[in-house]
Motif scaffolding. Structure first.
Motif, PDB file in Angstrom:
ATOM      1  N   THR A 211      20.614 -28.445  -2.766  1.00 41.45           N
ATOM      2  CA  THR A 211      20.155 -28.369  -1.386  1.00 41.45           C
ATOM      3  C   THR A 211      18.675 -28.748  -1.387  1.00 41.45           C
ATOM      4  O   THR A 211      18.061 -28.901  -2.450  1.00 41.45           O
ATOM      5  CB  THR A 211      20.337 -26.955  -0.799  1.00 41.45           C
ATOM      6  N   GLY A 212      18.115 -28.912  -0.212  1.00 39.71           N
ATOM      7  CA  GLY A 212      16.721 -29.337  -0.192  1.00 39.71           C
ATOM      8  C   GLY A 212      16.052 -29.148   1.152  1.00 39.71           C
ATOM      9  O   GLY A 212      16.678 -28.755   2.147  1.00 39.71           O
ATOM     10  N   GLU A 213      14.763 -29.419   1.149  1.00 38.97           N
ATOM     11  CA  GLU A 213      13.947 -29.331   2.360  1.00 38.97           C
ATOM     12  C   GLU A 213      12.813 -30.350   2.265  1.00 38.97           C
ATOM     13  O   GLU A 213      12.119 -30.435   1.251  1.00 38.97           O
ATOM     14  CB  GLU A 213      13.356 -27.927   2.515  1.00 38.97           C
ATOM     15  N   LEU A 214      12.655 -31.125   3.313  1.00 39.45           N
ATOM     16  CA  LEU A 214      11.480 -31.983   3.469  1.00 39.45           C
ATOM     17  C   LEU A 214      10.661 -31.384   4.596  1.00 39.45           C
ATOM     18  O   LEU A 214      11.155 -31.215   5.712  1.00 39.45           O
ATOM     19  CB  LEU A 214      11.883 -33.412   3.819  1.00 39.45           C
ATOM     20  N   ARG A 215       9.394 -31.039   4.298  1.00 42.48           N
ATOM     21  CA  ARG A 215       8.607 -30.378   5.325  1.00 42.48           C
ATOM     22  C   ARG A 215       7.195 -30.938   5.403  1.00 42.48           C
ATOM     23  O   ARG A 215       6.591 -31.319   4.404  1.00 42.48           O
ATOM     24  CB  ARG A 215       8.560 -28.877   5.096  1.00 42.48           C
ATOM     25  N   TYR A 216       6.720 -30.980   6.617  1.00 39.24           N
ATOM     26  CA  TYR A 216       5.340 -31.370   6.897  1.00 39.24           C
ATOM     27  C   TYR A 216       4.608 -30.147   7.417  1.00 39.24           C
ATOM     28  O   TYR A 216       5.100 -29.431   8.303  1.00 39.24           O
ATOM     29  CB  TYR A 216       5.293 -32.490   7.931  1.00 39.24           C
ATOM     30  N   ARG A 217       3.401 -29.880   6.867  1.00 40.76           N
ATOM     31  CA  ARG A 217       2.604 -28.733   7.295  1.00 40.76           C
ATOM     32  C   ARG A 217       1.180 -29.183   7.615  1.00 40.76           C
ATOM     33  O   ARG A 217       0.626 -30.055   6.939  1.00 40.76           O
ATOM     34  CB  ARG A 217       2.584 -27.653   6.214  1.00 40.76           C
ATOM     35  N   TYR A 218       0.612 -28.535   8.609  1.00 42.05           N
ATOM     36  CA  TYR A 218      -0.756 -28.859   9.041  1.00 42.05           C
ATOM     37  C   TYR A 218      -1.543 -27.563   9.251  1.00 42.05           C
ATOM     38  O   TYR A 218      -1.026 -26.606   9.844  1.00 42.05           O
ATOM     39  CB  TYR A 218      -0.727 -29.657  10.350  1.00 42.05           C
ATOM     40  N   TRP A 219      -2.760 -27.536   8.741  1.00 40.49           N
ATOM     41  CA  TRP A 219      -3.667 -26.404   8.931  1.00 40.49           C
ATOM     42  C   TRP A 219      -4.976 -26.901   9.561  1.00 40.49           C
ATOM     43  O   TRP A 219      -5.505 -27.937   9.169  1.00 40.49           O
ATOM     44  CB  TRP A 219      -4.041 -25.739   7.612  1.00 40.49           C
ATOM     45  N   SER A 220      -5.473 -26.140  10.506  1.00 44.56           N
ATOM     46  CA  SER A 220      -6.833 -26.331  10.999  1.00 44.56           C
ATOM     47  C   SER A 220      -7.502 -24.966  10.928  1.00 44.56           C
ATOM     48  O   SER A 220      -7.121 -24.034  11.636  1.00 44.56           O
ATOM     49  CB  SER A 220      -6.836 -26.849  12.442  1.00 44.56           C
ATOM     50  N   LEU A 221      -8.494 -24.834  10.025  1.00 44.29           N
ATOM     51  CA  LEU A 221      -9.108 -23.534   9.738  1.00 44.29           C
ATOM     52  C   LEU A 221     -10.596 -23.587  10.090  1.00 44.29           C
ATOM     53  O   LEU A 221     -11.299 -24.534   9.724  1.00 44.29           O
ATOM     54  CB  LEU A 221      -8.936 -23.185   8.257  1.00 44.29           C
ATOM     55  N   ARG A 222     -11.027 -22.537  10.766  1.00 43.48           N
ATOM     56  CA  ARG A 222     -12.427 -22.500  11.197  1.00 43.48           C
ATOM     57  C   ARG A 222     -13.016 -21.111  10.984  1.00 43.48           C
ATOM     58  O   ARG A 222     -12.368 -20.096  11.190  1.00 43.48           O
ATOM     59  CB  ARG A 222     -12.544 -22.853  12.688  1.00 43.48           C
ATOM     60  N   ASN A 223     -14.240 -21.088  10.528  1.00 41.93           N
ATOM     61  CA  ASN A 223     -15.046 -19.873  10.611  1.00 41.93           C
ATOM     62  C   ASN A 223     -16.449 -20.299  11.039  1.00 41.93           C
ATOM     63  O   ASN A 223     -16.653 -21.451  11.425  1.00 41.93           O
ATOM     64  CB  ASN A 223     -15.048 -19.095   9.292  1.00 41.93           C
TER      65      ASN A 223
END
Length: 423
Positions: free
Chosen positions: A121-133
């Motif tokens: 089985t499998g998974e193709l995933r796209y992830r995005y982060w926008s981090l601010r301090n």
């Protein structure tokens, strides 16, 4: 049983098709075109009823075994375009070779089972982060392919693994080695399942179930044993390298996790101990206050499901060996839920989290605050998210955290998005 018996079977099975289908090429070197059984043999070969030998011969003049005859009968039985008389003959032959056909069926079932012993089985995933301090901002987008092979060893044991290929799209390069792309064996372990008893050996998930992953959601190498039914106990021991990025400082790890589920209520309690020199400085995190080379963490948690739409959960954990940043807590309300197999399903949550970095070592939350590759001292604030399934086996998620860093009191914000394709 001489060739005349085989020829009789062949002739009976091909009478109806002789006028239209005897144009098949000769597959056997020892059955010449002028042989009296040529048409029957070539047609049966074209239909897959007879196969001959690896050297291209048919060897029709030798005795055949009852098992070989049963093989031909079994293949003949699979034909769907026979006349009534041909079907009657096959039925009589099937009755004659019933024992051999039964054995053949068992062997075929075993072969099919063995051919399917490794499932993927499998998974193709796209992830995005926008981090601010305060004064810092980091954006990151990642494409990841995960493959999950499961191999059956016997009725009780399996081998499971995960292969992960990762590329950071904001650092895309035309040649390998020019960015942070990598391919790795994330975990691999043998797993034995018996009645109310499970054992795993190898590298496997380190998920702190009592607190729903607030302390850690990672992997460790060692052994895990789980037993029980409504009341389950999990014992773990091994090594974990999540304390620091330096593998030679991997922590020795032992843990016990107790969980109880009855009706709408789930509760858990756990104790875990980590031993590593890295705990004195926590270089990876720039965390002060961990003055010993041990972490002794106890945690509790629970969840109550009101109905199919609404649930509330909470968790608390404390590191008894740390001087500061030693407490973590979470309260979360869930509404409905996005199920990847159910197109159109969706769910949302809202939570408040307080994550001291000396206890919440590797929390499961996707909005864990990381700026310029460095995790903060820990954060507190509101975390909310929504998930939606636009198509079957396609999951989309958006999450947002807004709060403050525990030590600096700087503002901390994280926007996270994910699209996953499951197969």
């Amino acid at each position: 049983m001489k060739k005349t018996m085989v020829a009789a079977l062949a002739a009976a099975l091909t009478i109806g098709a002789a006028s239209t289908t005897f144009a098949a090429a000769n597959p056997f070197s020892d059955v010449p075109r002028d042989h009296w059984a040529y048409d029957a043999v070539t047609q049966l070969a074209a239909d897959g009823v007879v196969e001959g030998y690896g050297d291209g011969t048919y060897r029709g003049d030798r005795n055949i075994t009852r098992y070989e005859m049963a093989q031909m009968v079994g293949k003949a039985m699979a034909k769907g375009d026979m006349s009534a008389s041909d079907r009657a003959l096959v039925d009589r032959l099937a009755a004659e070779f019933a024992d051999e056909l039964n054995n053949l069926g068992v062997r075929v079932s075993n072969l099919e089972r063995n051919a399917d012993m490794v499932k993927w089985t499998g998974e193709l995933r796209y992830r995005y982060w926008s981090l601010r301090n305060e004064g810092d901002r980091t954006n990151k987008d990642q494409l990841q392919l995960r493959l999950f092979p499961t191999a059956e060893v016997n009725d009780h044991w399996k081998v499971k693994a995960r292969l992960t290929a990762t590329t950071y799209m904001d650092k895309d390069a035309s040649r390998p080695g020019k960015n942070d792309d990598h391919f790795q064996l994330t975990y691999a372990h043998a797993e034995g399942n018996y009645s109310n008893f499970n054992v795993k050996l190898g590298k496997m998930s380190l998920f702190t179930a009592a607190d729903a992953g607030m302390v850690a959601d990672d992997f460790f190498s060692g052994a895990q044993v789980t037993f029980g039914n409504k009341l389950k106990a999990t014992l773990e021991a091994g090594r974990w390298d999540g304390i620091t990025s330096s593998s030679d400082k991997a922590a020795n790890y032992q843990g016990i996790d107790l969980g109880y589920a009855a009706g709408n209520l789930e509760v858990g309690a756990a104790y875990r101990q980590f031993s590593s020199k890295a705990l004195e400085t926590r270089d990876k995190y720039n965390v002060s206050g961990a003055t010993e080379d041990k972490a002794a963490i106890w945690s509790v948690g629970g969840k109550y499901t009101f109905d199919k739409n609404l649930a509330i959960s909470g968790a608390y954990a404390q590191n008894q060996k740390a001087d500061e940043l030693k407490k973590a807590g979470s309260v979360q309300i869930d509404y409905k839920g996005a199920k990847k197999s159910d197109m159109g399903s969706w769910g949302a949550y809202v939570a408040y989290r307080h994550l001291g970095a000396n206890v919440a070592f590797a929390p499961t939350y996707s909005t864990d605050h990381i700026v310029n590759g460095v995790t903060s001292y820990g954060t507190k604030g509101i975390d909310l998210g929504i998930g939606y399934v636009p198509f079957k086996n396609v999951l989309t998620q958006v999450q947002y955290f807004r709060g403050k860093e525990l030590v600096t009191d700087n503002k901390a914000q994280t926007l996270f998005g994910r699209v996953s394709f499951f197969f």
